[in-house]
Motif scaffolding. Structure first.
Motif, PDB file in Angstrom:
ATOM      1  N   ARG A 457     -10.115  -8.502 -13.266  1.00 25.99           N
ATOM      2  CA  ARG A 457      -9.268  -7.314 -13.131  1.00 25.99           C
ATOM      3  C   ARG A 457      -7.794  -7.696 -13.207  1.00 25.99           C
ATOM      4  N   PHE A 458      -7.450  -8.849 -12.641  1.00 26.44           N
ATOM      5  CA  PHE A 458      -6.068  -9.318 -12.718  1.00 26.44           C
ATOM      6  C   PHE A 458      -5.682  -9.646 -14.154  1.00 26.44           C
ATOM      7  N   VAL A 459      -6.594 -10.251 -14.889  1.00 23.22           N
ATOM      8  CA  VAL A 459      -6.327 -10.570 -16.296  1.00 23.22           C
ATOM      9  C   VAL A 459      -6.095  -9.299 -17.099  1.00 23.22           C
ATOM     10  N   THR A 460      -6.858  -8.251 -16.790  1.00 21.86           N
ATOM     11  CA  THR A 460      -6.765  -7.008 -17.559  1.00 21.86           C
ATOM     12  C   THR A 460      -5.518  -6.196 -17.226  1.00 21.86           C
ATOM     13  N   SER A 461      -5.231  -6.040 -15.927  1.00 23.11           N
ATOM     14  CA  SER A 461      -4.166  -5.111 -15.521  1.00 23.11           C
ATOM     15  C   SER A 461      -2.986  -5.757 -14.821  1.00 23.11           C
ATOM     16  N   GLY A 462      -3.047  -7.057 -14.549  1.00 25.00           N
ATOM     17  CA  GLY A 462      -1.929  -7.724 -13.898  1.00 25.00           C
ATOM     18  C   GLY A 462      -2.001  -7.729 -12.383  1.00 25.00           C
ATOM     19  N   ASP A 463      -3.042  -7.146 -11.802  1.00 24.72           N
ATOM     20  CA  ASP A 463      -3.238  -7.170 -10.352  1.00 24.72           C
ATOM     21  C   ASP A 463      -4.714  -6.932 -10.067  1.00 24.72           C
ATOM     22  N   THR A 464      -5.063  -6.924  -8.791  1.00 27.79           N
ATOM     23  CA  THR A 464      -6.463  -6.771  -8.408  1.00 27.79           C
ATOM     24  C   THR A 464      -6.783  -5.363  -7.939  1.00 27.79           C
ATOM     25  N   CYS A 465      -5.925  -4.397  -8.232  1.00 27.32           N
ATOM     26  CA  CYS A 465      -6.133  -3.021  -7.788  1.00 27.32           C
ATOM     27  C   CYS A 465      -7.159  -2.308  -8.669  1.00 27.32           C
ATOM     28  N   SER A 466      -7.754  -1.255  -8.107  1.00 33.25           N
ATOM     29  CA  SER A 466      -8.757  -0.476  -8.827  1.00 33.25           C
ATOM     30  C   SER A 466      -8.085   0.473  -9.816  1.00 33.25           C
ATOM     31  N   ASP A 467      -8.891   1.084 -10.678  1.00 28.71           N
ATOM     32  CA  ASP A 467      -8.366   2.049 -11.643  1.00 28.71           C
ATOM     33  C   ASP A 467      -7.767   3.265 -10.940  1.00 28.71           C
ATOM     34  N   THR A 468      -8.347   3.662  -9.817  1.00 32.15           N
ATOM     35  CA  THR A 468      -7.812   4.811  -9.072  1.00 32.15           C
ATOM     36  C   THR A 468      -6.396   4.535  -8.579  1.00 32.15           C
ATOM     37  N   THR A 469      -6.170   3.318  -8.110  1.00 25.74           N
ATOM     38  CA  THR A 469      -4.822   2.949  -7.656  1.00 25.74           C
ATOM     39  C   THR A 469      -3.832   3.007  -8.806  1.00 25.74           C
ATOM     40  N   HIS A 470      -4.244   2.509  -9.972  1.00 32.26           N
ATOM     41  CA  HIS A 470      -3.353   2.529 -11.134  1.00 32.26           C
ATOM     42  C   HIS A 470      -3.122   3.953 -11.629  1.00 32.26           C
ATOM     43  N   ARG A 471      -4.081   4.804 -11.465  1.00 30.47           N
ATOM     44  CA  ARG A 471      -3.972   6.155 -12.003  1.00 30.47           C
ATOM     45  C   ARG A 471      -3.142   7.061 -11.108  1.00 30.47           C
ATOM     46  N   TRP A 472      -3.190   6.840  -9.800  1.00 30.11           N
ATOM     47  CA  TRP A 472      -2.524   7.767  -8.887  1.00 30.11           C
ATOM     48  C   TRP A 472      -1.427   7.114  -8.038  1.00 30.11           C
ATOM     49  N   VAL A 473      -1.735   5.998  -7.396  1.00 26.21           N
ATOM     50  CA  VAL A 473      -0.792   5.408  -6.444  1.00 26.21           C
ATOM     51  C   VAL A 473       0.426   4.812  -7.155  1.00 26.21           C
ATOM     52  N   VAL A 474       0.182   4.011  -8.194  1.00 29.24           N
ATOM     53  CA  VAL A 474       1.301   3.346  -8.885  1.00 29.24           C
ATOM     54  C   VAL A 474       2.254   4.347  -9.526  1.00 29.24           C
ATOM     55  N   PRO A 475       1.784   5.350 -10.292  1.00 31.47           N
ATOM     56  CA  PRO A 475       2.730   6.345 -10.835  1.00 31.47           C
ATOM     57  C   PRO A 475       3.466   7.116  -9.747  1.00 31.47           C
ATOM     58  N   LEU A 476       2.777   7.373  -8.624  1.00 32.65           N
ATOM     59  CA  LEU A 476       3.432   8.094  -7.542  1.00 32.65           C
ATOM     60  C   LEU A 476       4.592   7.287  -6.975  1.00 32.65           C
TER      61      LEU A 476
END
Length: 685
Positions: A457-476
């Motif tokens: 997951r870190f290789v794919t997105s740069g961190d170990t967070c879930s897709d939900t975190t990337h979809r909602w928490v990070v943009p927020l």
């Protein structure tokens, strides 16, 4: 001690080069004495000394030397006269402020629109005393400057009489030059001191107390003014020592880490770049915080050196004694800890110094639970180091910053002052560091040692967070600062009814749109929206926030920002227009850097996977982009505060006047004795 050494010891560093060039004059005088064939000047020197300019070593005569001394003395006298005039002007402004306080008129300084009226009035009185102390410091510094040059003039002319066996120096030239320059008229400084003492006793905090401005400041809890002659605040001196030690340590450790990263690791088969980089979000969050501390110190330092009274403009508690050296010392200490702990992590992971813990549950045999202890230790030490009590940066000042953040986050419920406005803008520049916060939390709360799924997951997105975190928490988190700043613009429009705040609102709405579009799979729309937002923000920075136009940027303009010699006249007037504090080339450079940095800011809101597939390059790119935006905002802050001081551009202050230091340099260059002749060669070499 020889007088030349004594003169250097008592010189003020910021005025170095504007004192009488005693050593150069002494050396030239010795050359004249040593030349037996030196033509002696004829006639009396009771009038202005004549003689030809220096065209060659043999042509330089005693008359030329005396003419040079006269030019230097007149230059010094002119500097003292203009300094006294500037101090008198500031005293007149202070008298008007004090008259307003005594007559009960309410002068809105926007110290804190949410503070009680009594507290606001108390702060205003403290600011008046602070300004009186600043003028008092200027009087003491200028008096010391005049006294040193008076003594230097006497010593060099006495040496002239001794070396050349003459009586013209002390008997004729010295009385005439002292009278012309008025260096012996200490009554001018005594009159200023009396006026300052009168103003100091006018405050309710010091009324009926027959005391000097310095004592009045101490009674009011403002502390000393800082550097007067050779007097340096002990706390500031200690901060400089701490800064020097930890800065040197940081550089040495940083170079050592660079070497360690280049060395081959132990057991390459189990070494994983991805696993090694998984705690980077935690290290990067701390690094961003440290960079902010460094930049805060740099902004304060530049403002101090350029006579931009940032403490007054930002409505900082007048009793606050936090200096740039404090920020530098604290940042240097924590930076050393950051490099040390990160270096320990590098050594431990690459060469397996400590035994692994629960390695069978992790990614491979090298995976271990104990690797998470390094970022956790760094995070705890940073929190403790930031919140640790300090006799300089007291807890009430830290709480004041938190209250400003609270008002910014709750906009438009609270009125906006300039400090809150700056906090809102700074928050928009930490959008990328804020995105690292959920990444750091995800790493710290994930399974340790890291499992294969987390590493992938870190290789794919740069961190170990879930897709939900990337979809909602990070943009927020990325969009919240722009939303807060937009709320401030709405409140400013409501309070002032000025349309420019609606245009400013549009700028932050564009930035919010960039955050939203960056989460979509539409590259064309992302490029279009990002381009509009970048150009919009850049033009606003240069034209509105910095107030740069043809006068500041175009050469040959009749109202250009600097005088013809390139010296800074600070807050003086020229052609009826306020002068800027920096050379034109600085404004051009800052504009270019701002444009380039804002262009890179576009990439910080894009998924790093769109830029490159290499995990190491992606980590470096995110770190660099976050750092660039923080540095850009610091550069922006200096010019923004400078323009606010000069023009009250946003209308936050009802009173335009801002207490400033005594001009740190004459409006023209030193005479040819220092600067050199028209061909650029020094005359006294």
């Amino acid at each position: 001690m020889k007088f030349g050494k004594q003169l250097e010891e008592y010189e003020l560093p910021e005025w170095k080069g504007y004192y009488l060039p005693y050593k150069l004059l002494k050396r030239k005088l010795e050359d004249l004495s040593a030349r037996t064939d030196t033509p002696r000047s004829q006639g009396s020197h009771s009038g202005r000394v004549g003689g030809s300019a220096l065209e060659g070593e043999e042509a330089y005569t005693e008359a030329d030397w005396l003419r040079t001394v006269e030019e230097e003395a007149m230059r010094i006298g002119d500097f003292v006269d203009r300094g006294i005039h500037g101090l008198e002007q500031q005293l007149k402004d202070l008298e008007k402020m004090i008259e307003g306080l005594q007559s009960g008129r309410h002068i809105e300084e926007s110290i804190d629109e949410n503070a009680p009226t009594d507290e606001e009035a108390s702060f205003l009185e403290l600011r008046v005393l602070q300004a009186v102390g600043r003028v008092s410091e200027g009087v003491q510094r200028l008096r010391l400057f005049a006294e040193l040059n008076h003594a230097a003039l006497y010593k060099i002319l006495k040496k002239h009489d001794k070396q050349l066996v003459s009586k013209e120096g002390l008997s004729e030239a010295f009385p005439r030059l002292v009278k012309a320059t008025r260096l012996n008229e200490t009554g001018r400084f005594d009159a200023l001191d009396r006026d300052l003492k009168k103003l100091s006793s006018a405050s309710s905090k010091t009324e009926d107390i027959d005391a000097s401005p310095e004592v009045a400041r101490l009674i009011a809890g403002l502390g000393r003014t800082g550097v007067v002659g050779l007097t340096v605040q002990p706390a500031s001196h200690r901060s400089e020592l701490v800064l020097s030690f930890f800065l040197g340590s940081s550089v040495a450790l940083f170079l050592a880490i660079g070497v360690l990263l280049c060395l081959p690791e132990k057991s390459p088969k189990t070494f994983s770049e991805a696993y090694f980089l998984t705690p980077i979000p935690v290290f990067r969050v701390v690094f961003s915080f440290l960079l902010i501390l460094w930049c805060m110190g740099a902004v304060a330092k530049i403002c101090d050196q350029s006579d931009v009274n940032h403490m007054f403009i930002l409505n900082v508690d007048p009793r606050c004694r936090v200096t740039p050296e404090f920020f530098f010392a604290r940042a240097a200490t924590l930076t050393t800890l950051w490099i040390l702990i990160f270096g320990m992590y590098v050594v431990d992971y690459k060469w397996k110094i400590l035994p692994t813990v629960w390695a069978r549950e992790g990614y491979n045999k090298r995976a271990s639970f104990h690797f998470v202890l390094y970022p956790v230790l760094l995070l705890l030490l940073t929190i403790v180091g930031s919140l640790a009590p300090s006799t300089i940066c007291r807890q009430r000042y830290k709480l004041a910053v938190l209250r400003s953040v609270k008002r910014t986050a709750l906009a438009p419920l609270f009125a906006v002052d300039f400090a809150d406005n700056m906090v809102g803008d700074v928050m928009t520049s930490i959008a990328k560091p804020l995105e690292d916060v959920p990444a750091a939390v995800c790493y710290l709360l994930s399974h340790h040692p890291q499992e294969e799924e987390l590493v992938e997951r870190f290789v794919t997105s740069g961190d170990t967070c879930s897709d939900t975190t990337h979809r909602w928490v990070v943009p927020l988190l990325a969009g919240m600062p722009f939303f807060f700043r937009a709320g401030q613009c709405v409140r400013r429009y409501r309070d002032t009814k000025e349309c420019r705040h609606l245009w400013n609102l549009g700028k932050y709405l564009c930035s919010l749109l960039v955050v939203i579009v960056s989460r979509m799979d539409n590259t064309a729309m992302l490029v279009s929206v990002s381009t509009v937002a970048t150009v919009y923000a850049f033009l606003w920075d240069v034209g509105l926030d910095w107030g740069l136009g043809a006068r500041e940027l175009m050469p040959g303009n009749s109202a250009e920002a600097r005088n013809v010699d390139g010296e800074s006249p600070k807050l003086s007037q020229k052609n009826g227009l306020r002068q800027r504090h920096f050379p034109r080339k600085v404004y051009w450079l800052c504009s270019l850097v701002d444009l380039v940095a804002r262009s890179t800011w576009v990439f910080t809101l894009m998924p790093t996977s769109l830029v490159t597939g290499n995990i190491v390059i992606r980590v470096i790119l995110v770190s660099v982009m976050s750092s660039v935006e923080i540095v850009r905002r610091s550069m922006w802050a200096v010019l923004r505060i400078e323009y606010e001081q000069l023009s009250n551009a946003s209308g936050f202050r009802a009173l335009l006047w801002v207490p400033s230091k005594l001009n740190t340099a004459p409006e023209r260059r030193p005479s040819k004795a220092i600067a050199g002749d028209s061909k650029g060669q020094p005359l006294l070499s």
